[in-house]
Write an enzyme that holds these catalytic residues in place. Structure first.
Site, PDB file in Angstrom:
ATOM      1  N   LYS A  35     -34.144  54.419  24.336  1.00  0.00           N
ATOM      2  CA  LYS A  35     -32.648  53.992  24.338  1.00  0.00           C
ATOM      3  C   LYS A  35     -32.569  52.596  25.208  1.00  0.00           C
ATOM      4  O   LYS A  35     -31.746  51.882  24.930  1.00  0.00           O
ATOM      5  CB  LYS A  35     -31.610  54.980  24.842  1.00  0.00           C
ATOM      6  CG  LYS A  35     -31.757  55.288  26.277  1.00  0.00           C
ATOM      7  CD  LYS A  35     -30.765  56.113  26.646  1.00  0.00           C
ATOM      8  CE  LYS A  35     -31.104  56.132  28.335  1.00  0.00           C
ATOM      9  NZ  LYS A  35     -30.540  57.415  29.006  1.00  0.00           N
ATOM     10  N   ARG A 130     -22.805  64.588  35.775  1.00  0.00           N
ATOM     11  CA  ARG A 130     -22.626  63.875  34.309  1.00  0.00           C
ATOM     12  C   ARG A 130     -22.568  65.247  33.632  1.00  0.00           C
ATOM     13  O   ARG A 130     -21.632  65.915  33.597  1.00  0.00           O
ATOM     14  CB  ARG A 130     -23.626  63.095  34.082  1.00  0.00           C
ATOM     15  CG  ARG A 130     -23.146  61.712  33.025  1.00  0.00           C
ATOM     16  CD  ARG A 130     -24.300  60.950  32.644  1.00  0.00           C
ATOM     17  NE  ARG A 130     -25.412  61.360  32.182  1.00  0.00           N
ATOM     18  CZ  ARG A 130     -26.429  60.532  31.630  1.00  0.00           C
ATOM     19  NH1 ARG A 130     -26.500  59.328  31.875  1.00  0.00           N
ATOM     20  NH2 ARG A 130     -27.472  61.072  30.895  1.00  0.00           N
TER      21      ARG A 130
HETATM   22  C1  LIG Z   1     -31.555  57.945  29.756  1.00  0.00           C
HETATM   23  C2  LIG Z   1     -31.932  59.432  30.050  1.00  0.00           C
HETATM   24  C3  LIG Z   1     -33.059  59.660  30.257  1.00  0.00           C
HETATM   25  C4  LIG Z   1     -34.227  58.642  30.850  1.00  0.00           C
HETATM   26  O1  LIG Z   1     -33.979  58.237  32.107  1.00  0.00           O
HETATM   27  P1  LIG Z   1     -35.146  57.039  32.845  1.00  0.00           P
HETATM   28  O2  LIG Z   1     -34.459  57.131  33.965  1.00  0.00           O
HETATM   29  O3  LIG Z   1     -35.032  55.892  32.066  1.00  0.00           O
HETATM   30  O4  LIG Z   1     -36.371  57.688  32.662  1.00  0.00           O
HETATM   31  C5  LIG Z   1     -33.452  60.950  30.608  1.00  0.00           C
HETATM   32  N1  LIG Z   1     -32.487  62.062  30.226  1.00  0.00           N
HETATM   33  C6  LIG Z   1     -31.284  61.609  29.791  1.00  0.00           C
HETATM   34  C7  LIG Z   1     -30.172  62.815  29.391  1.00  0.00           C
HETATM   35  C8  LIG Z   1     -30.792  60.255  29.738  1.00  0.00           C
HETATM   36  O5  LIG Z   1     -29.649  59.802  29.257  1.00  0.00           O
END
Ligand SMILES: *Cc1c(COP(=O)(O)O)cnc(C)c1O
Length: 358
Positions: A35, A130
């Site tokens: 993403k 969250r």
């Molecule tokens: C964006 C996201 C990640 C990745 O996080 P990073 O800090 O970029 O490694 C992992 N899990 C969820 C649920 C996310 O939304």
């Protein structure tokens, strides 16, 4: 030339391989999180080349795009699905993270009618506040999921470091593992996945402290930028320079450091403040807030300072650098995760994919 984002694919491939290798030694599979760069296919290929175990994205739209381009890796949807979009989730993603029974039931129904089984990862909130069910509700929710046909309770996961800034620690990840064990024991199921966070969990991997039982991480920032924002550190065994944003100097003049006249609000309604440093060499770049989140970029040459930006102009103090810069030259910037997010999605920034080392 328009501002452009240089992407050094070999560094992303190497970062991926290093993360995958370290995690494998601790019994962890790694999902490459796409993403942060809008799932651009060239970068996805670099992650695949580095041996990533699967992909994950928060946007169904990105997952559809990946599938339409023929991506064969398993893909997990990382944002809990919208009730209004379960059809696409079942159709395009192999798995999704979830916390709402109503949505999971809709996924099940959709999967049944498509003749599929959708993999559900139940998110458990260990404190970051969250997404996720609270620990005391995890067993009950898992029980209900396991009764649904069309979905398989593939595992549980947690998210840390995102909203509340809660750090992944032996303590909270162990709690996740024990929730998993009690689900297995009480429901007589076996969970394939216990997903222990993202980049911020790499520190525990490094220290050899990932609790046994955790068997998956979902890593974006670390692979892409070699940084771990939650712990406010760079990851010493990864490259930090896989991305560089470059923008062109369109004015270069020595000017006073304090504006003349009565000070009102700036273009964004803020009251600007200035320190008088005498005359300074200032470069104006063809780059602004319309192109990228200015707070998410920093000149690579740390002797340069960003003085400010409006929608289309970025002003950089270059007095202290010994680089010989002129009109038409580029200044290079490193990006934070938010800088990368905004640059990736920006139609004004050209993406340049480079296979070679510089
Ligand atoms: C964006 C996201 C990640 C990745 O996080 P990073 O800090 O970029 O490694 C992992 N899990 C969820 C649920 C996310 O939304």
């Amino acid at each position: 030339m328009s501002p452009y984002l240089d992407v050094y694919l070999a560094k992303i491939r190497l970062n991926t391989a290093r993360v995958v290798e370290r995690c494998r030694r601790m019994g962890l599979k790694v999902l490459g999180v796409t993403k942060g760069f809008g799932a651009m296919p060239e970068i996805v290929s670099a992650m695949a080349g580095g041996g990533i175990d699967g992909l994950a994205d928060a946007r169904v739209e990105n997952i559809i795009e990946l599938r339409n381009r023929g991506c064969k890796l398993p893909i997990t949807l990382l944002r809990i699905p919208r009730l209004s979009n379960v059809g696409n989730v079942v159709r395009y993603a192999d798995a999704s993270v979830n916390s709402e029974l109503e949505v999971i039931a809709a996924l099940a129904e959709e999967a049944l009618s498509a003749g599929k089984t959708h993999q559900v990862i139940l998110m458990v909130d260990v404190g970051d506040l969250r997404e996720g069910v609270l620990i005391e509700h995890a067993l009950g929710t898992a029980g209900r999921i396991s009764k649904l046909r069309g979905v398989n309770l593939a595992g549980i996961g947690t998210n840390v470091g995102c909203f509340g800034g809660v750090l992944p620690e032996v303590e909270n990840l162990s709690r996740l593992v024990s929730v998993g064990r009690s689900i297995e024991n009480r429901l007589g199921v076996s969970l394939e996945i216990i997903s222990g966070g993202g980049t911020s969990s790499l520190l525990l991997v490094e220290k050899g402290q990932i609790p046994p039982g955790i068997n998956q991480l979902r890593v974006g920032e670390g692979i892409l930028l070699g940084t771990d924002t939650t712990h406010n550190r760079t990851i010493p065994w990864l490259y930090q320079d896989a991305f560089r944003l470059r923008a062109e100097i369109i004015e270069l003049k020595e000017k006073p450091s304090v504006p003349a006249g009565t000070i009102g609000r700036d273009a964004f309604g803020n009251l600007p403040q200035f320190e008088d440093l005498g005359p300074r060499k200032r470069a104006i770049l063809a780059l602004g807030r319309q192109d990228v989140n200015i707070e998410g970029i920093k000149p690579v040459d740390r002797r340069m300072t960003v003085l400010g930006a409006s929608s289309d102009h970025l002003i950089v103090d270059i007095t202290d650098t010994d680089e010989d810069l002129g009109i038409g030259d580029n200044i290079a910037f490193s990006l934070s995760y938010s800088g990368l997010l905004s640059a990736s999605g920006s139609k004004y920034i050209t993406k340049v994919f480079r296979e070679d080392e510089r």
